[in-house]
Scaffold this active site. Structure first.
Site, PDB file in Angstrom:
ATOM      1  N   HIS A  72      11.272  13.665   0.507  1.00 36.64           N
ATOM      2  CA  HIS A  72      10.466  14.591  -0.137  1.00 36.64           C
ATOM      3  C   HIS A  72       9.599  15.175   0.918  1.00 36.64           C
ATOM      4  O   HIS A  72       8.604  14.577   1.677  1.00 36.64           O
ATOM      5  CB  HIS A  72       9.704  14.479  -1.471  1.00 36.64           C
ATOM      6  CG  HIS A  72      10.470  14.484  -2.681  1.00 36.64           C
ATOM      7  ND1 HIS A  72      10.002  14.629  -3.594  1.00 36.64           N
ATOM      8  CD2 HIS A  72      11.947  14.242  -2.639  1.00 36.64           C
ATOM      9  CE1 HIS A  72      10.642  14.671  -4.585  1.00 36.64           C
ATOM     10  NE2 HIS A  72      11.879  14.536  -4.214  1.00 36.64           N
ATOM     11  N   TYR A 201       1.796  18.305  -9.172  1.00 42.10           N
ATOM     12  CA  TYR A 201       0.313  17.905  -9.628  1.00 42.10           C
ATOM     13  C   TYR A 201      -0.190  19.113 -10.432  1.00 42.10           C
ATOM     14  O   TYR A 201      -0.292  20.197  -9.711  1.00 42.10           O
ATOM     15  CB  TYR A 201      -0.284  17.449  -8.507  1.00 42.10           C
ATOM     16  CG  TYR A 201       0.145  16.074  -7.910  1.00 42.10           C
ATOM     17  CD1 TYR A 201       1.216  16.079  -6.944  1.00 42.10           C
ATOM     18  CD2 TYR A 201      -0.259  14.928  -8.252  1.00 42.10           C
ATOM     19  CE1 TYR A 201       1.816  14.803  -6.414  1.00 42.10           C
ATOM     20  CE2 TYR A 201      -0.145  13.640  -7.648  1.00 42.10           C
ATOM     21  CZ  TYR A 201       1.174  13.792  -6.767  1.00 42.10           C
ATOM     22  OH  TYR A 201       1.548  12.542  -6.171  1.00 42.10           O
ATOM     23  N   PRO A 293      -3.452   6.248  -9.797  1.00 46.66           N
ATOM     24  CA  PRO A 293      -1.995   6.483  -9.021  1.00 46.66           C
ATOM     25  C   PRO A 293      -1.963   7.858  -8.567  1.00 46.66           C
ATOM     26  O   PRO A 293      -0.977   8.297  -8.153  1.00 46.66           O
ATOM     27  CB  PRO A 293      -1.016   6.259 -10.129  1.00 46.66           C
ATOM     28  CG  PRO A 293      -1.628   5.955 -11.434  1.00 46.66           C
ATOM     29  CD  PRO A 293      -3.159   5.759 -10.949  1.00 46.66           C
ATOM     30  N   LYS A 297      -0.705   5.650  -3.867  1.00 43.84           N
ATOM     31  CA  LYS A 297      -1.097   4.601  -2.825  1.00 43.84           C
ATOM     32  C   LYS A 297      -1.045   3.113  -3.308  1.00 43.84           C
ATOM     33  O   LYS A 297      -0.972   2.286  -2.404  1.00 43.84           O
ATOM     34  CB  LYS A 297      -2.423   4.910  -2.457  1.00 43.84           C
ATOM     35  CG  LYS A 297      -2.691   6.315  -1.824  1.00 43.84           C
ATOM     36  CD  LYS A 297      -2.038   6.200  -0.716  1.00 43.84           C
ATOM     37  CE  LYS A 297      -1.650   7.611   0.250  1.00 43.84           C
ATOM     38  NZ  LYS A 297      -0.232   7.599   0.724  1.00 43.84           N
ATOM     39  N   TYR A 385      -1.212  11.683   2.351  1.00 42.70           N
ATOM     40  CA  TYR A 385      -0.405  11.443   1.130  1.00 42.70           C
ATOM     41  C   TYR A 385       1.089  10.746   1.937  1.00 42.70           C
ATOM     42  O   TYR A 385       1.646   9.952   1.217  1.00 42.70           O
ATOM     43  CB  TYR A 385       0.156  13.052   0.533  1.00 42.70           C
ATOM     44  CG  TYR A 385       0.978  12.826  -0.544  1.00 42.70           C
ATOM     45  CD1 TYR A 385       2.301  12.500  -0.605  1.00 42.70           C
ATOM     46  CD2 TYR A 385       0.282  12.761  -1.854  1.00 42.70           C
ATOM     47  CE1 TYR A 385       3.125  12.396  -1.791  1.00 42.70           C
ATOM     48  CE2 TYR A 385       1.145  12.671  -3.056  1.00 42.70           C
ATOM     49  CZ  TYR A 385       2.666  12.509  -2.924  1.00 42.70           C
ATOM     50  OH  TYR A 385       3.116  12.359  -4.094  1.00 42.70           O
TER      51      TYR A 385
END
Ligand code: FAS
Ligand code: PHB
Length: 401
Positions: A72, A201, A293, A297, A385
């Site tokens: 991704h 998100y 979460p 990580k 990220y």
């Protein structure tokens, strides 16, 4: 029985450490209180940093990961009814993440360990640590009604947040830091086509939601829920209706629903225990720290600790130097705290806090708007990220990794 490194816990931290040490020729034994199937049955993380993938590649066990994992290059932030794509690869100088479930990573590591004929004692009960701050560390446990003792040079506490390793340390030796969030995540796994090709998100007035996946035919979804929710009270239809309410019209209309394969509620906390070393005992993974979460990580921090600890143990046995071991805690914590900060920031930006007043809500909206409009802000999100370099762990005094 004797080994060089006794590893407690057969989760990602323990299994990855065991395999790396084996690849360095360092003998180790893993003690796990559950069965192999129980460990594999836990549905947890889904996103691997590039550094984690590269570590697995050094072990030559990424055939299935590269065949089934999904690379991704971006994520989407959904707020105010609009989806905004963050190009992680462009904003991080070419890095990406791989969507490949923690269960599959653990399975690959377990298969490799068995193929190498290495010892993993499942159903090891009453694990106890002895003389871990002395010269003769050892671990005792019971199995099949018999008590066993494993003498070793070092103990790696990879037994998670509820394990024994951190708890044997004198409270005077530990400094802990904690933030408990006033909500949890209700997660659902289903054999349905994911609603989007990338993760979404969502910051919605009803609460956070996350659309993730495990494969092109298996989806993983989460909705923020209050801490007093019981998973039994949530039928699948209730979950799907709530998820739809938190999505934009396009996603809500195209959402494919189906029976849940797994449904569970996870509480969210940030937690760090310092130091991560006490004599001959080294903590790694959730045994030392927990992150919400939201930043993907948890699993990757376990890999980060194992990167530093495996290198330090290799230096001890190959170069007869304890410099890496002596700097392990400071080095690992440098990177841990940056991931703790990022996970807290992602959570603060996307969740509804019960005591949020108008000011806090406006701040969230400003933060989200800034991230999607500023290349500097996007780069900051992206480099965290996809995973900061392990060199970020190097303490200011230049201690070696
Ligand atoms: P683990 O907890 O995975 O493994 C510890 C092992 O030690 C377990 O197998 C346990 O059985 C064993 N053990 C414990 N006590 C023992 C004892 N006394 N003797 C012997 N063995 C013992 N992270 C993400 O990045 N994304 C997510 O979406 C995400 N979702 C999560 C959902 C839940 C419900 C939980 C609990 C965690 C989630 N995490 C997520 C975080 C998770 O993936 C952890 O970071 C990861 O499992 C850490 O791996 P370990 O440190 O190996 O700990
Ligand atoms: C998951 O797929 O389980 C997942 C992905 C990203 C997150 C958290 C969980 O931030």
């Amino acid at each position: 029985m004797r080994t060089k490194v006794a590893i407690i816990g057969a989760g990602p931290a323990g299994m990855l450490l065991g395999q790396l040490l084996h690849s360095y020729g360092i003998e180790n034994v893993i003690l796990e209180r559950q069965t192999k199937d129980y460990v594999l049955s836990r549905i947890r993380a889904g996103v691997l940093e590039q550094g984690t993938v590269e570590m697995l590649e050094t072990l030559g066990i990424t055939g299935r990961l590269h065949a089934e994992g999904l690379v991704h290059e971006g994520i989407e932030l959904l707020f105010g009814g609009q989806r905004h794509r963050v190009d992680l690869t462009r904003a991080s100088g070419g890095k990406a993440v791989t969507v490949y479930g923690q269960t599959e990573v653990t399975r690959d590591l377990m298969d490799a360990r068995e193929a190498a004929g290495l010892t993993t004692q499942y159903l090891a009960q009453d694990v106890a640590l002895h003389d871990f701050d002395g010269k003769n560390p050892r671990v005792s446990y019971t199995k099949d009604g018999l008590t066993h003792e494993l003498a070793c040079d070092f103990i790696a506490g990879c037994d998670g947040f509820h394990g024994v390793s951190r708890k044997v340390l004198p409270s005077s030796a530990l400094q802990t830091y904690e933030r408990v969030y006033p909500f949890g995540w209700l997660g659902l796994l289903s054999d349905t086509r994911p609603v989007s090709n990338e993760l979404i998100y969502t910051n919605h007035e009803r609460g956070f939601a996350l659309c993730s996946m495990r494969s092109p035919t298996r989806s993983r979804y989460y909705v923020q829920c209050s801490l007093d929710e019981k998973v039994e009270a949530w039928t699948d239809d209730m979950f799907w209706d709530e998820l739809r309410r938190r999505l934009d019209r396009e996603a809500a209309e195209s959402l494919i629903t189906g029976p849940s394969l797994e449904k569970s509620i996870a509480p969210l906390r940030s937690f760090v225990a310092e130091p991560m070393r006490f004599g001959r005992l080294f903590l790694a993974g959730d045994a030392a720290h927990i992150v919400p979460p939201t930043g993907a990580k948890g699993l990757n921090l376990a890999a980060s600790d194992v990167h530093y600890l495996s290198h330090a143990l290799r230096e001890f046995y190959d170069d007869k130097s304890s410099a890496g071991l002596d700097h392990y805690s400071a080095t690992a914590l440098k990177r841990v705290w940056k991931a703790v900060r990022f996970s807290w920031w992602m959570t603060s930006m996307t969740h509804r806090f019960p005591d949020n007043d108008g000011f806090a809500t406006k701040l969230q909206q400003a933060e989200l708007d800034y991230v999607v409009r500023s290349s500097a802000a996007r780069s900051s999100l992206a480099e965290n990220y996809v995973g900061l370099p392990y060199s970020f762990g190097k303490p200011a005094d230049g201690a070696r990794e």
